[in-house]
Design a protein around this motif. Structure first.
Motif, PDB file in Angstrom:
ATOM      1  N   ASP A 242       0.859  -1.178   0.000  1.00 37.61           N
ATOM      2  CA  ASP A 242       0.000   0.000   0.000  1.00 37.61           C
ATOM      3  C   ASP A 242       0.899   1.233   0.000  1.00 37.61           C
ATOM      4  OD1 ASP A 242      -1.805   2.028   0.313  1.00 37.61           O
ATOM      5  OD2 ASP A 242      -2.576   1.356   2.258  1.00 37.61           O
ATOM      6  N   PRO A 243       1.150   1.814  -1.167  1.00 36.93           N
ATOM      7  CA  PRO A 243       2.076   2.961  -1.241  1.00 36.93           C
ATOM      8  C   PRO A 243       1.667   4.146  -0.379  1.00 36.93           C
ATOM      9  CG  PRO A 243       1.641   2.075  -3.431  1.00 36.93           C
ATOM     10  CD  PRO A 243       0.678   1.406  -2.492  1.00 36.93           C
ATOM     11  N   GLU A 244       0.355   4.282  -0.083  1.00 35.76           N
ATOM     12  CA  GLU A 244      -0.100   5.398   0.753  1.00 35.76           C
ATOM     13  C   GLU A 244       0.223   5.169   2.229  1.00 35.76           C
ATOM     14  OE1 GLU A 244      -1.263   8.201  -0.473  1.00 35.76           O
ATOM     15  OE2 GLU A 244      -0.942   7.350  -2.478  1.00 35.76           O
ATOM     16  N   ASN A 245       0.459   3.920   2.595  1.00 33.51           N
ATOM     17  CA  ASN A 245       0.823   3.578   3.982  1.00 33.51           C
ATOM     18  C   ASN A 245       2.045   2.666   3.949  1.00 33.51           C
ATOM     19  OD1 ASN A 245      -1.589   4.688   5.640  1.00 33.51           O
ATOM     20  ND2 ASN A 245      -2.563   3.544   3.964  1.00 33.51           N
ATOM     21  N   PRO A 246       3.208   3.231   3.656  1.00 34.29           N
ATOM     22  CA  PRO A 246       4.404   2.412   3.410  1.00 34.29           C
ATOM     23  C   PRO A 246       4.888   1.655   4.644  1.00 34.29           C
ATOM     24  CG  PRO A 246       4.964   4.745   3.522  1.00 34.29           C
ATOM     25  CD  PRO A 246       3.475   4.673   3.516  1.00 34.29           C
ATOM     26  N   ARG A 247       5.324   0.418   4.395  1.00 28.87           N
ATOM     27  CA  ARG A 247       5.936  -0.406   5.436  1.00 28.87           C
ATOM     28  C   ARG A 247       7.445  -0.224   5.467  1.00 28.87           C
ATOM     29  NH1 ARG A 247       4.836  -6.236   3.870  1.00 28.87           N
ATOM     30  NH2 ARG A 247       5.812  -6.659   5.885  1.00 28.87           N
ATOM     31  N   ARG A 258      13.323   7.509   5.743  1.00 28.31           N
ATOM     32  CA  ARG A 258      13.995   6.406   6.431  1.00 28.31           C
ATOM     33  C   ARG A 258      13.477   5.089   5.872  1.00 28.31           C
ATOM     34  NH1 ARG A 258      12.691   7.455  11.512  1.00 28.31           N
ATOM     35  NH2 ARG A 258      10.787   6.162  11.468  1.00 28.31           N
ATOM     36  N   PHE A 259      14.399   4.138   5.647  1.00 24.83           N
ATOM     37  CA  PHE A 259      14.035   2.807   5.173  1.00 24.83           C
ATOM     38  C   PHE A 259      14.067   1.861   6.352  1.00 24.83           C
ATOM     39  CE2 PHE A 259      14.479  -1.188   2.877  1.00 24.83           C
ATOM     40  CZ  PHE A 259      13.618  -0.994   1.788  1.00 24.83           C
ATOM     41  N   GLU A 260      12.974   1.107   6.557  1.00 25.87           N
ATOM     42  CA  GLU A 260      12.865   0.231   7.713  1.00 25.87           C
ATOM     43  C   GLU A 260      12.554  -1.193   7.294  1.00 25.87           C
ATOM     44  OE1 GLU A 260       9.831   1.711  10.265  1.00 25.87           O
ATOM     45  OE2 GLU A 260      10.981   3.471  10.902  1.00 25.87           O
ATOM     46  N   ALA A 261      13.022  -2.140   8.083  1.00 24.28           N
ATOM     47  CA  ALA A 261      12.616  -3.529   7.918  1.00 24.28           C
ATOM     48  C   ALA A 261      11.284  -3.700   8.620  1.00 24.28           C
ATOM     49  CB  ALA A 261      13.649  -4.458   8.538  1.00 24.28           C
ATOM     50  N   PRO A 262      10.288  -4.252   7.936  1.00 23.22           N
ATOM     51  CA  PRO A 262       8.961  -4.391   8.563  1.00 23.22           C
ATOM     52  C   PRO A 262       9.014  -5.304   9.784  1.00 23.22           C
ATOM     53  CG  PRO A 262       9.055  -5.656   6.531  1.00 23.22           C
ATOM     54  CD  PRO A 262      10.313  -4.842   6.595  1.00 23.22           C
ATOM     55  N   LYS A 263       8.228  -4.963  10.792  1.00 24.15           N
ATOM     56  CA  LYS A 263       8.219  -5.747  12.028  1.00 24.15           C
ATOM     57  C   LYS A 263       7.284  -6.943  11.889  1.00 24.15           C
ATOM     58  CE  LYS A 263       9.162  -1.626  14.764  1.00 24.15           C
ATOM     59  NZ  LYS A 263       8.673  -0.713  15.821  1.00 24.15           N
TER      60      LYS A 263
END
Length: 263
Positions: A242-247, A258-263
């Motif tokens: 979901d590009p509007e709610n990025p993980r 910031r680039f994050e690893a999804p939890k």
């Protein structure tokens, strides 16, 4: 339009005056080594000759097209180093041609620069959203044109780390410049790939737009922080459920990304 017409008449005269000198210079440059060929789509013959004159003077091979007809088929047989596209050409316009280039897996990594009289910010943003690597507005300085072509090509020549990186369902292989998301191959431009690869190798770190320009683009004289926003949006469309709610690729308000690893 009056300024563009005056510029057009001035450089048409310059081209006619120095065409013989340009041919000799081009031949001299080719003897020094072959540089990438450039496909130029421009329906104005004087501007097309002017562009060819200066690019050949810088040592590049140039193919001229007055319309989009034949560009994709010729590129499939012999890939150019770069596409230089006018937007307002007969038949399929430059925007549609860029869209077709980006939809072709074999051509998608090739850099694209728009060279056009359409100067509104909305036109620039649209060009970048379609996957252009730069956007040059007419009237232009021939020296600046050559400098910006070289800057884009230098961006593509810099080696990436050979080590693959995986974050969540995203797999990035710099050696083959391939991206897989959830096991599915995803086509990217080279600029998108380099930006994503840089983010993925610095998971958890916050970057300002200027820091990203310095690290990924490096030749920053002709790009703006707004370019980063456009590329981030394009990357999200390719990697986020979901590009509007990025993980993965998140906005840090007032700072950057910031680039994050999804939890």
């Amino acid at each position: 339009m009056r300024a563009i017409k005056a510029w057009h008449e001035h450089f048409s005269a310059v081209y006619r005056r120095f065409s013989r000198v340009g041919q000799s210079l081009a031949a001299h440059q080719y003897n020094k080594g072959v540089k990438p060929s450039i496909f130029v789509v421009e329906d104005d013959p004087d501007i097309a000759r002017l562009v060819r004159h200066h690019l050949e003077g810088a040592g590049f091979g140039v193919r001229l097209f007055s319309t989009a007809l034949g560009v994709l088929s010729d590129a499939a047989h012999q890939k150019p180093g770069l596409f230089l596209l006018d937007i307002m050409v007969p038949g399929m316009d430059g925007l549609d041609l860029c869209r077709r280039i980006r939809q072709d897996p074999a051509l998608a990594p090739m850099p694209v620069i728009f060279l056009t009289a359409k100067s509104a910010e909305a036109d620039r943003v649209l060009g970048l959203e379609l996957g252009a690597d730069d956007y040059i507005v007419k009237p232009f300085s021939p020296r600046e044109l050559v400098a910006r072509v070289k800057a884009v090509l230098r961006r593509f020549e810099r080696p990436l780390s050979p080590t693959p990186v995986r974050v969540g369902e995203i797999e990035i292989d710099p050696a083959s410049m391939t991206l897989n998301v959830g096991g599915q191959a995803v086509t990217t431009t080279a600029t998108e790939f380099r930006l994503l690869e840089y983010f993925a190798r610095h998971t958890g770190r916050v970057f300002t737009r200027d820091q990203l320009l310095d690290s990924v683009w490096r030749d920053t004289a002709f790009v703006t922080p707004r370019s980063v926003d456009v590329y981030v949006r394009r990357i999200r469309e390719k990697i986020e459920p979901d590009p509007e709610n990025p993980r993965y690729l998140k906005t840090v308000r007032g700072t950057g990304y910031r680039f994050e690893a999804p939890k």
